[in-house]
Scaffold this motif. Structure first.
Motif, PDB file in Angstrom:
ATOM      1  N   VAL A 156       0.842  -1.203   0.000  1.00  0.00           N
ATOM      2  CA  VAL A 156       0.000   0.000   0.000  1.00  0.00           C
ATOM      3  C   VAL A 156       0.875   1.250   0.000  1.00  0.00           C
ATOM      4  N   LEU A 157       1.922   1.250   0.810  1.00  0.00           N
ATOM      5  CA  LEU A 157       2.825   2.403   0.853  1.00  0.00           C
ATOM      6  C   LEU A 157       3.567   2.573  -0.472  1.00  0.00           C
ATOM      7  N   VAL A 158       4.023   1.486  -1.066  1.00  0.00           N
ATOM      8  CA  VAL A 158       4.712   1.556  -2.359  1.00  0.00           C
ATOM      9  C   VAL A 158       3.776   2.145  -3.414  1.00  0.00           C
ATOM     10  N   ALA A 159       2.551   1.658  -3.486  1.00  0.00           N
ATOM     11  CA  ALA A 159       1.589   2.189  -4.463  1.00  0.00           C
ATOM     12  C   ALA A 159       1.344   3.672  -4.232  1.00  0.00           C
ATOM     13  N   SER A 160       1.176   4.045  -2.985  1.00  0.00           N
ATOM     14  CA  SER A 160       0.937   5.447  -2.652  1.00  0.00           C
ATOM     15  C   SER A 160       2.102   6.325  -3.094  1.00  0.00           C
ATOM     16  N   GLU A 161       3.308   5.870  -2.854  1.00  0.00           N
ATOM     17  CA  GLU A 161       4.495   6.647  -3.250  1.00  0.00           C
ATOM     18  C   GLU A 161       4.618   6.753  -4.767  1.00  0.00           C
TER      19      GLU A 161
END
Length: 167
Positions: A34-39
């Motif tokens: 989720v954090l990777v996608a957000s970034e």
């Protein structure tokens, strides 16, 4: 998933990733993905004129492949932002790609016919994957996300009716 003209593309991307892999991955790996996608989406919003066009989440065995496409064409700028950033002295572009580099087993940017695609491979297992095991799970030849945008049914905002993990 179409992100063009979306008011909150990062939020939409986070929800889509979580919904797609939450039953397939260790909880900490879901949070990482989720954090990777957000970034990746946030970087496209911040560093390109039109922001992200679309993203996909593909699952191959025990890895999730996150793809974000935008109309920017400068792939070398993506790598330069990553190599210049450090946790001690972040650059003006922030820590986004540094986080992606830490959380994903592998990531890359590649040009497409109408922009670029940034791809991150995130293991779904808590223990991760040995590097040699990551790429065999990902098809060697795959049409670019941008090409799939042309298959969107503009009346319904859906792809051409195919069943898949991509929306």
């Amino acid at each position: 998933m179409k992100l063009a003209d979306c008011a909150e593309p990062s939020g939409l991307a986070r929800r889509h990733v979580r919904e797609t892999i939450e039953d397939l991955a260790a909880p900490e790996r879901v949070d990482d993905a989720v954090l990777v996608a957000s970034e990746l989406v946030s970087n496209a919003v911040r560093h390109t004129v039109g922001g992200p066009d679309c993203m996909s989440v593909e699952v191959y065995r025990n890895v999730a492949v996150l793809r974000v496409h935008d109309a920017g064409r400068d792939v070398s700028r993506v790598r330069a932002s990553f190599t210049e950033a450090t946790l001690d002295e972040p650059t003006d572009s922030g820590l986004g790609l540094l986080l992606v580099g830490k959380l994903a087993d592998r990531w890359w940017a590649r040009p497409t016919a109408i922009g670029k695609e940034v791809v991150a491979v995130v293991p779904l297992d808590a223990g991760g994957l040995p590097e040699r095991d990551v790429l065999p799970y990902i098809p060697a030849v795959r049409p670019a996300l941008a090409a799939e945008l042309h298959q969107l049914d503009r009346r319904h905002g859906e792809f051409d009716g195919r069943e898949s993990t991509e929306l």
